[in-house]
Design a protein around this motif. Structure first.
Motif, PDB file in Angstrom:
ATOM      1  N   LEU A 272      71.109  17.515   7.899  1.00 19.58           N
ATOM      2  CA  LEU A 272      71.910  18.648   7.447  1.00 19.58           C
ATOM      3  C   LEU A 272      72.570  19.282   8.660  1.00 19.58           C
ATOM      4  O   LEU A 272      71.888  19.801   9.544  1.00 19.58           O
ATOM      5  CB  LEU A 272      71.041  19.665   6.713  1.00 19.58           C
ATOM      6  N   ILE A 273      73.878  19.244   8.709  1.00 19.52           N
ATOM      7  CA  ILE A 273      74.650  19.512   9.923  1.00 19.52           C
ATOM      8  C   ILE A 273      74.427  20.926  10.467  1.00 19.52           C
ATOM      9  O   ILE A 273      74.439  21.915   9.728  1.00 19.52           O
ATOM     10  CB  ILE A 273      76.142  19.292   9.642  1.00 19.52           C
ATOM     11  N   ILE A 274      74.240  21.006  11.788  1.00 25.01           N
ATOM     12  CA  ILE A 274      74.290  22.264  12.528  1.00 25.01           C
ATOM     13  C   ILE A 274      75.308  22.104  13.652  1.00 25.01           C
ATOM     14  O   ILE A 274      75.660  20.986  14.046  1.00 25.01           O
ATOM     15  CB  ILE A 274      72.923  22.673  13.119  1.00 25.01           C
ATOM     16  N   TYR A 275      75.794  23.232  14.183  1.00 23.86           N
ATOM     17  CA  TYR A 275      76.767  23.195  15.278  1.00 23.86           C
ATOM     18  C   TYR A 275      76.726  24.521  16.023  1.00 23.86           C
ATOM     19  O   TYR A 275      76.414  25.570  15.444  1.00 23.86           O
ATOM     20  CB  TYR A 275      78.180  22.918  14.751  1.00 23.86           C
ATOM     21  N   GLY A 276      77.017  24.467  17.330  1.00 21.30           N
ATOM     22  CA  GLY A 276      76.985  25.698  18.111  1.00 21.30           C
ATOM     23  C   GLY A 276      77.878  25.620  19.328  1.00 21.30           C
ATOM     24  O   GLY A 276      78.350  24.550  19.722  1.00 21.30           O
ATOM     25  N   GLN A 277      78.120  26.795  19.912  1.00 22.38           N
ATOM     26  CA  GLN A 277      78.865  26.883  21.166  1.00 22.38           C
ATOM     27  C   GLN A 277      78.500  28.168  21.888  1.00 22.38           C
ATOM     28  O   GLN A 277      77.995  29.123  21.303  1.00 22.38           O
ATOM     29  CB  GLN A 277      80.378  26.847  20.929  1.00 22.38           C
ATOM     30  N   ARG A 278      78.738  28.162  23.191  1.00 23.52           N
ATOM     31  CA  ARG A 278      78.651  29.354  24.032  1.00 23.52           C
ATOM     32  C   ARG A 278      80.055  29.916  24.161  1.00 23.52           C
ATOM     33  O   ARG A 278      80.965  29.221  24.608  1.00 23.52           O
ATOM     34  CB  ARG A 278      78.093  28.984  25.411  1.00 23.52           C
ATOM     35  N   THR A 279      80.239  31.163  23.776  1.00 25.53           N
ATOM     36  CA  THR A 279      81.578  31.749  23.806  1.00 25.53           C
ATOM     37  C   THR A 279      81.936  32.227  25.206  1.00 25.53           C
ATOM     38  O   THR A 279      81.089  32.317  26.098  1.00 25.53           O
ATOM     39  CB  THR A 279      81.676  32.939  22.836  1.00 25.53           C
ATOM     40  N   ALA A 280      83.198  32.556  25.380  1.00 21.17           N
ATOM     41  CA  ALA A 280      83.666  33.029  26.687  1.00 21.17           C
ATOM     42  C   ALA A 280      82.999  34.341  27.080  1.00 21.17           C
ATOM     43  O   ALA A 280      82.877  34.641  28.277  1.00 21.17           O
ATOM     44  CB  ALA A 280      85.184  33.195  26.670  1.00 21.17           C
ATOM     45  N   ASP A 281      82.558  35.125  26.087  1.00 22.20           N
ATOM     46  CA  ASP A 281      81.868  36.374  26.410  1.00 22.20           C
ATOM     47  C   ASP A 281      80.340  36.229  26.271  1.00 22.20           C
ATOM     48  O   ASP A 281      79.618  37.219  26.112  1.00 22.20           O
ATOM     49  CB  ASP A 281      82.383  37.544  25.560  1.00 22.20           C
ATOM     50  N   ASN A 282      79.875  34.971  26.358  1.00 26.04           N
ATOM     51  CA  ASN A 282      78.450  34.652  26.479  1.00 26.04           C
ATOM     52  C   ASN A 282      77.612  34.943  25.234  1.00 26.04           C
ATOM     53  O   ASN A 282      76.411  35.193  25.327  1.00 26.04           O
ATOM     54  CB  ASN A 282      77.838  35.360  27.704  1.00 26.04           C
ATOM     55  N   ARG A 283      78.223  34.875  24.074  1.00 29.65           N
ATOM     56  CA  ARG A 283      77.463  34.871  22.821  1.00 29.65           C
ATOM     57  C   ARG A 283      77.075  33.429  22.494  1.00 29.65           C
ATOM     58  O   ARG A 283      77.706  32.481  22.959  1.00 29.65           O
ATOM     59  CB  ARG A 283      78.312  35.427  21.669  1.00 29.65           C
ATOM     60  N   LEU A 284      76.089  33.290  21.645  1.00 32.71           N
ATOM     61  CA  LEU A 284      75.783  31.991  21.086  1.00 32.71           C
ATOM     62  C   LEU A 284      76.207  32.021  19.621  1.00 32.71           C
ATOM     63  O   LEU A 284      75.714  32.829  18.830  1.00 32.71           O
ATOM     64  CB  LEU A 284      74.289  31.658  21.207  1.00 32.71           C
ATOM     65  N   VAL A 285      77.174  31.173  19.283  1.00 35.83           N
ATOM     66  CA  VAL A 285      77.653  31.039  17.909  1.00 35.83           C
ATOM     67  C   VAL A 285      77.012  29.789  17.325  1.00 35.83           C
ATOM     68  O   VAL A 285      77.056  28.715  17.931  1.00 35.83           O
ATOM     69  CB  VAL A 285      79.197  30.935  17.871  1.00 35.83           C
ATOM     70  N   PHE A 286      76.409  29.945  16.144  1.00 33.10           N
ATOM     71  CA  PHE A 286      75.606  28.861  15.580  1.00 33.10           C
ATOM     72  C   PHE A 286      75.813  28.809  14.066  1.00 33.10           C
ATOM     73  O   PHE A 286      75.703  29.827  13.380  1.00 33.10           O
ATOM     74  CB  PHE A 286      74.132  29.111  15.888  1.00 33.10           C
ATOM     75  N   GLY A 287      76.152  27.622  13.570  1.00 31.24           N
ATOM     76  CA  GLY A 287      76.427  27.500  12.145  1.00 31.24           C
ATOM     77  C   GLY A 287      75.835  26.243  11.559  1.00 31.24           C
ATOM     78  O   GLY A 287      75.280  25.394  12.256  1.00 31.24           O
TER      79      GLY A 287
END
Length: 444
Positions: A272-287
């Motif tokens: 079941l797919i997950i995905y994430g990134q580190r944003t330019a303002d250092n948040r962790l976005v996770f979906g």
């Protein structure tokens, strides 16, 4: 620039786009154009951008029910990747997707669009024996770099990591900054955008809205997950919701523990797919996926939120990165993505009716839309090019089954893939349930 309209509440990306998000004028009259594009997301705007660049004299009109970037283009996980939703066994298509990652970056720079782009690549972790088997097979089949445990942890230090794969062909982006900047670039080329103009019908060479119409030689349907709301297209695609959370900005001490120093995007090899990134303002976005498909392809604002899924995403984050315990989630949102019956994106044109289309990206649309825009340009202008020879051009997916069969089938599939991950944790072997479900989910 402060955000002043309620559209800023749609997602973290809309809230931080640096754009007031005030709607442009609506279509209130009847127009004649060479090309009318329905949908002001990435597909529609890239198409308008490349057409206007190639033919400045062409009369192009874009209409949208809401504002530019309202849908998936403004709410996605921010991966400009070389992923195509289905393996068509085409080296030319694979190369075109890799080139398209760089074209997104090039075009944004050329237009002065600061979309917080960082081409750090993608790391996909293997965190169980079954996932490690998939990682090895994936690397052998696709040419991805296979990572051992040490190399994988050097990029992303998640619990239970056994190894993974890496590709350089992905950039982390701020989706709303990109789509809003692209809308401005299209306008600067003389293309009018009519917003808050709901389309109530698409016919041969005509688009009808609630308060005006556009007659055009070519009509481009660029509506992705919202396609089922158009009369006559109810079973072309289904809208499946993907939900996302974002943390508050994290201190460097936390990032030193997690990794992602080059802002690599990340996932793992679960079913079941997950995905994430580190944003330019250092948040962790996770979906991730997991929200149910709604009966009769219903699209509603309430579907953007599912507290059960948000809680599951947060629990998964803590399980992967215990250092995040106590971290505040500041934004949570969702949106509909478009899935064709065979899970294969397509782009094409019907010369007889003048109807062109692109979509069915299954969540892999940030880069694919750029390839679609350039391909539609060549198809509409009748320009011979390698792009119009790619195997997804003029592909026709079967229509979805009528209700209640698709509701039963799609939600059974979601539950099966969720169960498959539990099965693998218990058995330590690749899931039999997932293997049986794969043919129904566009796989082999």
């Amino acid at each position: 620039m402060p955000q002043t309209s309620s559209y800023g509440d749609l997602s973290l990306w809309h809230a931080t786009a640096g754009d007031p998000l005030e709607p442009r004028v609506s279509l209130t009259t009847d127009l004649v154009a060479d090309v009318c594009i329905v949908g002001a997301g990435y597909t529609g705007l890239w198409t308008a951008y490349y057409l206007a660049e190639a033919r400045p004299d062409m009369r192009i009109v874009v209409v949208d029910k809401e504002i530019a970037g309202f849908g998936a283009s403004g709410r996605n996980g921010g991966w400009a990747s070389a992923l195509f939703p289905k393996d068509l066994g085409s080296p030319a298509l694979d190369a075109a997707m890799r080139d398209s990652v760089d074209e997104v970056i090039r075009a944004a720079a050329a237009e002065g669009i600061d979309a917080d782009i960082a081409k750090g690549g993608t790391v996909v972790l293997a965190r169980s024996a079954a996932q490690w088997a998939r990682a090895q097979a994936d690397a052998a089949h696709s040419g991805l770099q296979l990572l051992d445990e040490i190399d994988a942890r050097a990029l992303l230090n998640a619990t239970d990591t056994l190894g993974g794969t890496y590709t350089p062909d992905c950039a982390a982006i701020h989706p709303a900054k990109l789509v809003r900047g692209l809308a401005r670039a299209v306008e600067a080329r003389g293309v009018p955008l009519y917003e808050q103009s709901p389309v109530i019908g698409i016919g041969d060479h005509v688009v009808t809205t609630a308060s005006g119409s556009v007659t055009a030689d070519v009509v481009v349907r660029a509506t992705e997950g919202y396609t089922p709301t158009l009369p006559g297209f109810e079973r072309e695609l289904i809208p499946v919701y993907s939900l996302v959370i974002a943390t508050a900005p994290l201190p460097e001490s936390v990032w030193a523990e997690i990794g992602l120093r080059r802002r690599e995007t990340f996932s793992d090899y679960r079913n079941l797919i997950i995905y994430g990134q580190r944003t330019a303002d250092n948040r962790l976005v996770f979906g991730g996926r997991g929200a149910p498909y709604h009966f009769n392809s219903r699209i509603a604002a309430g579907n953007d939120r599912d507290e059960r899924v948000f809680a599951s995403l947060y629990a998964t984050l803590l399980e992967m990165f215990p250092v995040l315990r106590g971290t505040k989630v500041t934004h949570s949102w969702g949106g509909a993505l478009g899935i064709p019956r065979d899970w294969c994106a397509s782009v094409g044109i019907d010369r007889r009716t003048g109807l062109a289309w692109a979509g069915g990206y299954v969540g892999d649309g940030v880069t694919t839309t750029n390839l679609a825009g350039r391909t539609l340009r060549d198809l509409i202008l009748g320009t011979p090019s390698p792009l119009v020879e790619l195997p997804w051009v003029n592909h026709r997916s079967p229509t979805w089954e009528p209700e209640p069969f698709r509701w039963l089938g799609v939600n059974a599939g979601l539950r099966t893939m969720t169960f498959a991950d539990t099965e693998e944790r218990v058995s330590g072997r690749p899931s039999l349930a997932a293997r049986l479900m794969t043919p129904f989910l566009g796989g082999h």
